[in-house]
Design an enzyme around this catalytic site. Sequence first.
Site: not given
Ligand code: NOJ
Length: 980
Positions: A533, A609, A536
């Site tokens: 995660d 998200d 970017e």
């Molecule tokens: C951002 C991610 O997009 C999300 O899916 C994740 O739960 C949070 N970071 C925490 O790791």
Amino acid sequence: MRALSSLLLLAAAPLALAVKLEDFKTCDKAAFCRRGKAIAQRAGENPDWKSPYSVDPSSLAISSDQTSFTAAVKSSLYPEINFGLDVRVHKDGVVRVRMDEVNGKGKRYDEAASWALVAEPEISKDIRWTVGKKEVRATYGPKGNKVDVEIAFNPLVVTLSRNGRTEVALNSLGLMHMEHFRTKEEPQPTPEAVEGEESAQTVMEVPNPRSWFEGEEEDGYWEETWKSWTDSKPKGPQMLSMDISFPNHEHVYGIPQHATRLSLPTTSGEDSYYNEPYRLWNSDVFEYMADSTMSLYGSIPVMYAHSKESTVGIFNAIASDTFIDVAHPSAHSSYTHWISESGILDIFLLPGPKPADVFKQYTGLTGTQELPPHWSIAYHQCRWNYVSSDDVRTVQRRFDEENIPVDVFWLDIEYAEEHKYFIWDKKNFPDPVDMANDVSAVARKMVVIVDPHLKRVQSYPVYKEAQELDVLAKTKDGQSEYEGWCWSGSSAWVDFFNPASWEWWKGLFKTSQGSSDKCAWIESTTDVHIWNDMNEPAIFNGPEISMPRDNIHYGGWEHRDLHNLNGMLFSNQTSQAVRARTDPPMRPFVLTRSFFAGSQRFGAMWTGDNLGTWEHMAVGIKMVLSLNLAGFSFSGSDVGGFFGNPEPEMLVRWYHVGAFTPFFRAHAHIDTKRREPYLLDEPYKSIVRDILRLRYSMLPIWYTAFHESSVNGMPVVRPHFVVFPEDEAGFAIDDQYFVGSSGLLVKPVTEKGATEAQVYLADDQVYYDYFTSHAYRGAAKGRNVTVPAPLDRVPLLVRGGAVLPTRERPRRSSPLMRRDPFTLTVALDTAGAARGTLYLDDGESYGHAAGALVWREFTAARRGRATHVASADLAAAAAAHGQAPTANAGAGADVGVGTGAVVYDPQNAFADEVRAVRVEKLVVLGLERRPGTVTLGGAELEWEFVPGVASGAGKEGAAARLVVKNPVASIVGDWEIVIQ
Ligand code: NOJ
């Protein structure tokens, strides 16, 4: 009481979250984009506009083996600057057009393609180049389908035509511009500036002969300040602008990732739908909008243009910040303008002419979707966070108590002590290996997050080692370690462009301590896979929540040059690391948030998200379709929405969406209420259980589609224009789609309160309701039918002509289904025929690369008054049709490998292993009449027949249905059932 009522209010209130637009740049906030846009503006206002770029005819060179054409290019703006053009045609007809500044004062970034491409493409030797006075031309392709690539000299325009019709043109509008390297001139103070006025314009002492093209001002050439950040630009301006036109195509698709429709709405021109170009700059956009051109987490700079006559594409191998305008100058043409901050011109023209051809051409370049481990296409249960190992055990127990299937439990960042990945928070996870083994005991897996930010404390061995190895990203001075903020507080980032990081990174995932791996993850198991995660990279205190553009990476490149590659390099190295944990290697599963062209070789992605709203549910489908076209089939959205507390109706509908998405995972933000399916009240709980069982029953169909994608680059989920490229009414449809070549057509409901759905049927074919066998009839010119869509049923049709292999026995996890019998549903078409395929292998090793696989073809055909339903090995069937079956070559140096023909022996060890797997049920839909006998090898079988509509009758209503019980002893056997 008050607390309860406010809680209820919270649950019922619509989700009112909004992205902070001011955190991200729009085109007018980025100097390079303003400069590019201004060129388009000036061109639009000047009827005599002509590109300043031309080919110097005296410099033409065609290589002796006729494989490539090179020439010097000049710009009338800067005659002293030299550009080099190189055009070559690949074996599959793809044309690569490259241009760079030659012997300049600096070097443009030219490595994007080398990261994106799966291998160096083979150049065609069968091209005829002809040199004319005004152009050079390459012609190739069979008679009647001739491709013609023309490089016009003055101005420089590259055009690809087919049979005399222009498919795509570069610089036909004269917007091409490659800003050359120059020396910074000290600005002359203007009289106004001396007087201290606000205007700091530089007055040209002599009239600027280039202002017609470049404008008067040096807008942000050498430095740019935005909010509190100043971007130093030691290399000066390097903008690259290019117009790419599709004069005969009305629809353009691609350039994910954007939350928008599949057929890209316009961003410029009269009455444009958006007023901001699409942007490709991988970004962590908190609470993103469901309808926007904003950049999201990943970028795939591939675009397809489509018309009834043909499909054509371009892949623009550029990794810097890129804005793309889309317009339709006329009803049947599309024009796009690409403006990038830096990088060379490296554009691949994908000649088509059909959707399947452009997908093959694109994935021929960047690789096909890697065949995932089978368990990873089942259902994943995630949330931020399961808070302890006992929590994980409880969640697993609750799934089992409620008989709800699930394959994977996930752990988000809170498992890691102070967000130091690889280090367990022992207070809550005292026994990580036992926990993972408890999950594995029912043939399940775990996925654990590993983010790229390393907490900057010497007591964190991973950080310490990275520092010692000198593999951390550097600030603009090229020497100092870059420090930024993320979950772990003050952090540093591994520079995965540095090869010295690769072996070390692999060592971190080893589950046993080797002598060279100081930091092996011994508190993990090989059943634990990885989630990448924030790659970017997301940096909370950085410009646009990311890294400063003037940071320095390995090789001295600035972050601006390669930003969009960053996420891909991380998941590439992680998937190699996970694969290398075992000997022989097992297929890794790595989920990535950030990605680029080629990321499909390294695992799966999700759309980040999203919000728990109906709009987000709907746009998630469009985004997944777009990603599928762009080669990244293994994609999905957080089921339920990341933010918010979806009401039960929404959650159920979202499970339907997820069940028909290649990557199927429920996930939720840390502040949301728990919403695991077993927590739902009835009837919702039972409905979700049934949805999950439906997905599990269809895993053979999904796996076959994934396999096909890994072989030929076809999307796993396919929008209408892919299946019916000549049906104009379907070109913009993006809310219903087909699953692989299976013939399954789904239209998930994304509207509150819906009880039925309109499904578009593109052809004069019978379509059967998957659940009720109700026959609908399409029409040659397309037709909408109304399909019931109560909450417990997703609109799901089977196109006549399909054979669906399913496994109907509910199990707790998918590996437990490995020896389960099959049901075959034969959906007869209007001519009484059908065909389907089934691909099987062990689902986790690379044995398939050595031919350990089962690949079957099922057919139904009418012979006289009888219908014959038969099963044959696909290799044998393909040989009979004079084709070679191809399969993914499996393992390679890189995790992802290209397609290759694998000759397999139908009697291989895996086939032997599943020989005892039966066909327990055969269902035939749409028979013309009640059969007299149903036999296999002359022996009568046990069957039942319910009369109804015949496939060719042209009527609608309950279809005739024949059910044959326990017809066949082996799914891998060759057999023929005669229904007469
Ligand atoms: C951002 C991610 O997009 C999300 O899916 C994740 O739960 C949070 N970071 C925490 O790791």
